[in-house]
Write a protein that holds these residues in place. Structure first.
Motif, mmCIF file in Angstrom:
data_model
loop_
_atom_site.group_PDB
_atom_site.id
_atom_site.type_symbol
_atom_site.label_atom_id
_atom_site.label_comp_id
_atom_site.label_asym_id
_atom_site.label_seq_id
_atom_site.Cartn_x
_atom_site.Cartn_y
_atom_site.Cartn_z
ATOM 1 N N SER A 199 0.809 -1.214 0.000
ATOM 2 C CA SER A 199 0.000 0.000 0.000
ATOM 3 C C SER A 199 0.845 1.268 0.000
ATOM 4 N N LEU A 200 0.195 2.336 -0.441
ATOM 5 C CA LEU A 200 0.757 3.676 -0.354
ATOM 6 C C LEU A 200 -0.330 4.580 0.204
ATOM 7 N N VAL A 201 -0.056 5.226 1.312
ATOM 8 C CA VAL A 201 -0.986 6.172 1.911
ATOM 9 C C VAL A 201 -0.455 7.578 1.660
ATOM 10 N N THR A 209 -1.342 8.667 12.606
ATOM 11 C CA THR A 209 -2.609 8.262 11.992
ATOM 12 C C THR A 209 -2.363 7.636 10.625
ATOM 13 N N LEU A 210 -1.495 8.243 9.841
ATOM 14 C CA LEU A 210 -1.202 7.702 8.506
ATOM 15 C C LEU A 210 -0.533 6.339 8.604
ATOM 16 N N ALA A 211 0.339 6.161 9.585
ATOM 17 C CA ALA A 211 0.999 4.861 9.765
ATOM 18 C C ALA A 211 -0.017 3.782 10.120
ATOM 19 N N LEU A 239 -5.988 7.661 0.110
ATOM 20 C CA LEU A 239 -5.893 9.105 0.287
ATOM 21 C C LEU A 239 -6.552 9.477 1.611
ATOM 22 N N ALA A 240 -5.837 10.228 2.428
ATOM 23 C CA ALA A 240 -6.334 10.559 3.760
ATOM 24 C C ALA A 240 -6.364 12.072 3.959
ATOM 25 N N PRO A 241 -7.434 12.741 3.510
ATOM 26 C CA PRO A 241 -7.555 14.180 3.735
ATOM 27 C C PRO A 241 -7.774 14.472 5.212
ATOM 28 N N LEU A 242 -7.589 15.747 5.557
ATOM 29 C CA LEU A 242 -7.677 16.142 6.958
ATOM 30 C C LEU A 242 -9.084 16.528 7.372
ATOM 31 N N ASN A 283 -13.061 9.304 4.463
ATOM 32 C CA ASN A 283 -13.854 10.425 4.964
ATOM 33 C C ASN A 283 -13.451 10.643 6.422
ATOM 34 N N PRO A 284 -12.710 11.696 6.746
ATOM 35 C CA PRO A 284 -12.049 11.778 8.058
ATOM 36 C C PRO A 284 -12.982 11.696 9.256
#
Length: 463
Positions: A199-201, A209-211, A239-242, A283-284
């Motif tokens: 994976s790639l985040v 959080t990303l880890a 994809l992890a938007p804030l 969706n955060p």
């Protein structure tokens, strides 16, 4: 997917000698004859080709600068501040910001292709020099994850300088009469990248959080492959938007419409996963509200969508596509049907007061009447666009449908059913396609399968 539409726009806006002559027949005499008109048309055509070549050279320089992470060279493709004023200063600053935002992103390719000239009306506020409005396709590839280019659309304005160069005067962020640029995650701020085995985040959130998201994504891929095999890319990009507005911008949608959805997988139906890695966008707010188990289920659910994308078509019913994703997501969690289908169980117990699902006759009172209303038919596609609790009930019914397949025919038949629906080509419409696939793989039609599903739901939730 957008190539055809882009091609039509390019044809519509391209100034060619044939188009000029066809549209200007009545002007030939006034111009002094066909020879003079043809010469003018040829000159106009030649000028447009020259203009296009010059703009494309600037775009090529921009692509080279991005790949080299050379912010100064990228800024040098923008109109000078002396002539463009504060707008040019802001535009130049955004070039430095773009390179900074991309610092951790593993880019394997970055290129531009002009898809239309005169693509939108030029706003007067940007000046009166020789300018051109273009629609541009940005193609990029994430190294190690994309074998094919991912694309995004941008609406740009270039302005001719006294030395003949065409430089960027607007990157489409000032508004204007165009649909708006495709928003990519690095347009929203500095991107942190977490790369795992599968994976790639890419995200704007804190490293911890990303880890954690990356660890779940890495775990999900082999779990999904254990059910769906290895005939897909076996990699994911998350994809992890804030914030919610960033989530909406990435989807080009109102985030309020996804309030009850923790993640969305985007991609082209029927697309081969061997060359394209679909994006899973979190969706955060909804994601953060989940328990650790909930986040695990959602990650596996979305990864299943990635794995099955090549066999998911417009005629695939959502009860099947969402059902197999939930079925795979809950595998190995130890959760019982009562724990998985809380909302559906409550609706059955209360006589179906949530008002979800089905339009069949009530068939009695109490729990039997609720079952007749709620379980009159497998959930329709529209049921998956609702709100809580009806939305949860639709997903739970879909999970139960896939459970019925596995319970009576085995998990391999569930995989085979999914492929069989795709193989029908949608002939005769969705209902006919599903009925044929059910008969071919399970030996029963839709009516018999629905009756079995209904009985399985009632049996499990009344224990």
């Amino acid at each position: 997917m957008g190539d055809s539409a882009a091609g039509q726009r390019a044809v519509r806006h391209r100034l060619t000698r044939r188009r000029v002559l066809a549209a200007g027949v009545s002007l030939v005499a006034a111009a002094g004859g066909a020879t003079a008109w043809a010469a003018w048309a040829d000159a106009a055509d030649d000028r447009r080709e020259e203009q296009a070549a010059e703009v494309e050279q600037t775009l090529s320089r921009r692509a080279t600068a991005v790949l080299a992470r050379d912010a100064a060279s990228l800024a040098a493709t923008v109109v000078p501040v002396a002539s463009g004023g504060s707008a040019a200063a802001d535009l130049r600053q955004r070039q430095y910001a773009l390179v900074a935002n991309l610092a951790q992103v593993p880019l394997g390719d970055w290129r531009y292709r002009v898809t239309a000239f005169d693509a939108f009306p030029l706003p007067a506020v940007l000046g009166t020099g020789e300018r051109v409005a273009v629609e541009v396709e940005l193609g990029y590839r994430l190294a190690g994850f994309d074998a094919q280019l991912e694309t995004a659309t941008q609406y740009l304005i270039f302005e001719r300088q006294p030395d003949g160069r065409w430089l960027l005067a607007s990157d489409g962020t000032e508004g204007g009469d165009h649909p708006g640029n495709t928003v990519l995650i690095w347009d929203l701020g500095p991107v942190r990248a977490v790369r795992g085995r599968y994976s790639l985040v890419l995200g704007l959130r804190d490293p911890a959080t990303l880890a954690a998201i990356g660890a779940e994504a890495d775990r999900a891929v082999p779990d999904v492959s254990a059910v769906w095999g290895s005939g897909w890319g076996q990699r994911t990009v998350v994809l992890a938007p804030l914030a919610s507005d960033q989530f909406g911008a990435l989807l080009d949608a109102d985030p309020a419409a996804f309030a009850d959805i923790a993640a969305v997988t985007t991609g082209e139906l029927g697309a081969s996963e061997l060359g394209r890695t679909e994006r899973i966008t979190l969706n955060p707010i909804a994601w953060d509200s989940l328990s650790a188990l909930g986040q695990r289920v959602v990650t596996t659910h979305e990864t299943t969508h990635v794995a099955t994308r090549a066999q998911t078509d417009a005629w695939t019913p959502r009860w099947l596509s969402e059902g197999v994703a939930d079925w795979t997501g809950y595998l190995g969690t130890g959760r019982t049907p009562q724990q998985i289908a809380v909302e559906l169980g409550a609706a059955l117990a209360s006589g179906g007061s949530s008002g979800s699902g089905g339009s069949g006759a009530s068939g009695g009172s109490g729990s039997s009447g609720a079952a007749a209303r709620l379980l009159a038919a497998l959930p329709a596609d529209a049921d998956f666009s609702g709100t809580a609790p009806a939305l949860q009930e639709a997903y739970q019914k879909a999970w139960f449908a896939c459970r019925s397949v596995v319970l009576h025919h085995g998990q391999a038949k569930l995989v085979a059913l999914y492929a069989a629906v795709a193989a029908t080509g949608g002939r005769g419409g969705q209902d006919a396609a599903v009925d044929r696939a059910l008969r071919a793989t399970l030996g029963v039609g839709t009516a018999a399968f629905t009756a079995q599903w209904r009985a399985d739901v009632e049996s499990a939730l009344r224990r």
